[in-house]
Motif scaffolding. Structure first.
Motif, PDB file in Angstrom:
ATOM      1  N   SER A 155     -16.785  -5.873  67.824  1.00 20.90           N
ATOM      2  CA  SER A 155     -16.386  -4.489  68.101  1.00 20.90           C
ATOM      3  C   SER A 155     -16.257  -4.243  69.601  1.00 20.90           C
ATOM      4  O   SER A 155     -15.316  -3.580  70.051  1.00 20.90           O
ATOM      5  N   LEU A 156     -17.196  -4.793  70.373  1.00 15.16           N
ATOM      6  CA  LEU A 156     -17.166  -4.591  71.818  1.00 15.16           C
ATOM      7  C   LEU A 156     -15.951  -5.279  72.448  1.00 15.16           C
ATOM      8  O   LEU A 156     -15.198  -4.660  73.209  1.00 15.16           O
ATOM      9  N   LEU A 157     -15.754  -6.576  72.132  1.00 16.48           N
ATOM     10  CA  LEU A 157     -14.630  -7.312  72.716  1.00 16.48           C
ATOM     11  C   LEU A 157     -13.288  -6.746  72.260  1.00 16.48           C
ATOM     12  O   LEU A 157     -12.351  -6.622  73.060  1.00 16.48           O
ATOM     13  N   GLY A 158     -13.198  -6.406  70.963  1.00 13.93           N
ATOM     14  CA  GLY A 158     -11.954  -5.837  70.457  1.00 13.93           C
ATOM     15  C   GLY A 158     -11.633  -4.498  71.102  1.00 13.93           C
ATOM     16  O   GLY A 158     -10.476  -4.227  71.460  1.00 13.93           O
ATOM     17  N   SER A 159     -12.647  -3.668  71.284  1.00 11.88           N
ATOM     18  CA  SER A 159     -12.434  -2.354  71.897  1.00 11.88           C
ATOM     19  C   SER A 159     -11.995  -2.484  73.350  1.00 11.88           C
ATOM     20  O   SER A 159     -11.077  -1.787  73.809  1.00 11.88           O
ATOM     21  N   ILE A 160     -12.642  -3.389  74.094  1.00  5.92           N
ATOM     22  CA  ILE A 160     -12.262  -3.603  75.492  1.00  5.92           C
ATOM     23  C   ILE A 160     -10.826  -4.098  75.586  1.00  5.92           C
ATOM     24  O   ILE A 160     -10.038  -3.646  76.432  1.00  5.92           O
ATOM     25  N   THR A 161     -10.459  -5.032  74.691  1.00 15.07           N
ATOM     26  CA  THR A 161      -9.086  -5.558  74.694  1.00 15.07           C
ATOM     27  C   THR A 161      -8.075  -4.465  74.392  1.00 15.07           C
ATOM     28  O   THR A 161      -7.020  -4.370  75.034  1.00 15.07           O
ATOM     29  N   VAL A 162      -8.387  -3.635  73.409  1.00 15.81           N
ATOM     30  CA  VAL A 162      -7.473  -2.552  73.040  1.00 15.81           C
ATOM     31  C   VAL A 162      -7.312  -1.561  74.189  1.00 15.81           C
ATOM     32  O   VAL A 162      -6.199  -1.116  74.498  1.00 15.81           O
ATOM     33  N   ILE A 163      -8.415  -1.210  74.853  1.00 16.69           N
ATOM     34  CA  ILE A 163      -8.344  -0.249  75.956  1.00 16.69           C
ATOM     35  C   ILE A 163      -7.554  -0.824  77.124  1.00 16.69           C
ATOM     36  O   ILE A 163      -6.757  -0.119  77.760  1.00 16.69           O
ATOM     37  N   ILE A 164      -7.728  -2.125  77.426  1.00 14.25           N
ATOM     38  CA  ILE A 164      -6.947  -2.760  78.487  1.00 14.25           C
ATOM     39  C   ILE A 164      -5.448  -2.703  78.151  1.00 14.25           C
ATOM     40  O   ILE A 164      -4.614  -2.336  78.990  1.00 14.25           O
ATOM     41  N   GLY A 165      -5.116  -3.059  76.922  1.00 15.43           N
ATOM     42  CA  GLY A 165      -3.712  -2.998  76.506  1.00 15.43           C
ATOM     43  C   GLY A 165      -3.156  -1.593  76.545  1.00 15.43           C
ATOM     44  O   GLY A 165      -1.999  -1.368  76.930  1.00 15.43           O
ATOM     45  N   LEU A 166      -3.997  -0.633  76.163  1.00 14.49           N
ATOM     46  CA  LEU A 166      -3.566   0.763  76.164  1.00 14.49           C
ATOM     47  C   LEU A 166      -3.177   1.214  77.559  1.00 14.49           C
ATOM     48  O   LEU A 166      -2.121   1.825  77.769  1.00 14.49           O
ATOM     49  N   TYR A 167      -4.003   0.901  78.543  1.00 11.78           N
ATOM     50  CA  TYR A 167      -3.728   1.394  79.886  1.00 11.78           C
ATOM     51  C   TYR A 167      -2.638   0.593  80.589  1.00 11.78           C
ATOM     52  O   TYR A 167      -2.008   1.090  81.520  1.00 11.78           O
ATOM     53  N   ILE A 168      -2.373  -0.637  80.150  1.00 15.13           N
ATOM     54  CA  ILE A 168      -1.159  -1.325  80.601  1.00 15.13           C
ATOM     55  C   ILE A 168       0.069  -0.582  80.090  1.00 15.13           C
ATOM     56  O   ILE A 168       1.052  -0.367  80.815  1.00 15.13           O
ATOM     57  N   LEU A 169       0.005  -0.173  78.814  1.00 14.59           N
ATOM     58  CA  LEU A 169       1.097   0.602  78.221  1.00 14.59           C
ATOM     59  C   LEU A 169       1.286   1.932  78.952  1.00 14.59           C
ATOM     60  O   LEU A 169       2.413   2.336  79.275  1.00 14.59           O
ATOM     61  N   LEU A 170       0.181   2.639  79.249  1.00 13.25           N
ATOM     62  CA  LEU A 170       0.276   3.920  79.933  1.00 13.25           C
ATOM     63  C   LEU A 170       0.779   3.756  81.371  1.00 13.25           C
ATOM     64  O   LEU A 170       1.493   4.618  81.889  1.00 13.25           O
ATOM     65  N   ILE A 178      -2.487  -4.916  69.953  1.00 14.00           N
ATOM     66  CA  ILE A 178      -2.442  -5.501  68.608  1.00 14.00           C
ATOM     67  C   ILE A 178      -3.438  -6.646  68.487  1.00 14.00           C
ATOM     68  O   ILE A 178      -4.140  -6.797  67.474  1.00 14.00           O
ATOM     69  N   GLY A 179      -3.542  -7.478  69.558  1.00  7.60           N
ATOM     70  CA  GLY A 179      -4.520  -8.566  69.547  1.00  7.60           C
ATOM     71  C   GLY A 179      -5.947  -8.033  69.471  1.00  7.60           C
ATOM     72  O   GLY A 179      -6.786  -8.583  68.744  1.00  7.60           O
ATOM     73  N   GLY A 180      -6.242  -6.967  70.193  1.00  4.80           N
ATOM     74  CA  GLY A 180      -7.570  -6.368  70.118  1.00  4.80           C
ATOM     75  C   GLY A 180      -7.880  -5.789  68.760  1.00  4.80           C
ATOM     76  O   GLY A 180      -9.007  -5.903  68.261  1.00  4.80           O
TER      77      GLY A 180
END
Length: 368
Positions: free
Chosen positions: A312-327, A147-149
């Motif tokens: 876009s770059l920082l937000g995307s990296i943050t979202v992907i990090i959060g995604l794989y923590i969730l996974l 959500i932060g990303g």
């Protein structure tokens, strides 16, 4: 041999999802190109769904005619609603977002789909969270990071990281035609449209999860959904623009884009998504969405000369990090569940001889 066959079946959903996301990335590039050349977005959606309906209808009729269950009114209503949230409105808002921002930025928003799907799945019982376990904590932390990303993607654009001659010419041209406040307004409208499209797309996975259980025919259900989408998109198109000139396809790139998006993007890819939802569930299927951004950037930046911005770059990296923590949390939870089932099965095996002994003693005391 049986183990090898089981292993291949286990990998099929992964291979299918990677192929689907690659096809979606190419579709997004085609969309950006035809929108830049002036093609109406709703007309493109309608033609795309017409192609998908024509392609899938004969396949569904011959392939699934012996296994197709009865089409009830309830299932038909779900398919109609699936067309609204999965084809007509979702594609419209994503196309509007791509038109006002960029294909790379639009794909970055798709990174939020797994998290939103996970949050929506909680009240419907598709997912559960135990905050006392590390897996439950990881799910919550991963959701918050994503959500932060996403907020960073929406609220912060940042400087352009690199420029080329095409990008410089395009930027100077836009600067002459449009005031900076007007550009910011268009970017905000595009971000809102992408947010709505992401919410609708996440809802589609949950609806499809129900459809896959009550009407488990991927070709038939996708053909019906595409047909409903044609009607909905055509009505929406005529309500916003009644000029018949917008329906004329001009140039080879528009023809190729419509055919590819219809046969692959709206046809085969939706069949594959439906199959993966049936096999692995909505959250697993949605979890592959971030691959679209990475694959699209491989084509978008060098071919369409899109600028890559810091936000876009920082937000995307943050979202992907959060995604794989969730996974990671979800995978840990599945392992714990499997261990618990195996432990209970082992305990049942140990109790079987005792129960058999009790049964023998009981029968001996009853028999004369």
């Amino acid at each position: 041999m049986a183990e090898m066959k089981s292993s291949c079946n286990e990998w099929k959903p992964f291979i299918a999802m990677i192929s689907i996301e690659f096809a979606f990335a190419i579709t997004n590039i085609f969309l950006k190109k035809v929108l830049q050349e002036g093609m109406n977005d709703l007309v493109f959606i309608t033609y795309r769904l017409i192609i998908a309906t024509i392609l899938l209808s004969p396949i569904a009729y011959f392939w699934e005619r012996n296994s197709r269950p009865k089409l009830t009114l309830r299932v038909l209503c779900y398919l109609f609603f699936s067309a609204i949230v999965g084809t007509s409105l979702t594609q419209y808002f994503f196309l509007l977002g791509i038109q006002y921002t960029s294909a790379t930025f639009a794909c970055a928003f798709i990174n939020m789909v797994p998290v939103i799907t996970f949050i929506m799945a909680l009240p419907f019982g598709f997912e559960a969270v135990n905050i006392k376990r590390n897996s439950g904590k990881a799910k919550v932390i991963g959701t918050l990071v994503c959500i932060g990303g996403a907020m960073m993607l929406t609220l912060y654009r940042g400087n352009q990281l690199f420029k080329n001659s095409h990008a410089q010419a395009e930027t100077s041209s836009r600067a002459m035609q449009m005031h900076s406040s007007r550009r910011n307004e268009r970017w905000t409208v595009g971000s809102i449209a992408l947010t709505v499209g992401t919410l609708l797309w996440s809802s589609w996975f949950l609806i499809q999860s129900y459809i896959s259980k009550t009407y488990p025919c991927q070709y038939s259900s996708t053909a019906i959904v595409s047909f409903f989408g044609v009607i909905q998109s055509a009505i929406l198109s005529f309500s916003t623009n009644r000029s018949f000139s917008v329906w004329i396809i001009k140039g080879k790139i528009e023809i190729i884009s419509v055919l590819y998006a219809g046969m692959v993007g709206s046809g085969l890819c939706f069949v594959g998504l439906s199959w993966c939802v049936k096999k692995k569930g909505p959250v697993f299927t949605a979890a592959f969405s971030p691959l679209v951004q990475i694959m699209a950037a491989m084509f978008d930046i060098p071919l369409l000369h899109e600028g890559l911005h810091l936000g876009s770059l920082l937000g995307s990296i943050t979202v992907i990090i959060g995604l794989y923590i969730l996974l990671w949390g979800k995978n840990k939870e599945m392992q714990n569940c499997a261990s618990k089932v195996a432990q209970e099965a082992e305990e049942n095996k140990e109790q079987e001889p005792q129960l058999q002994g009790i049964a023998v003693v009981s029968s001996a005391s009853i028999c004369p």
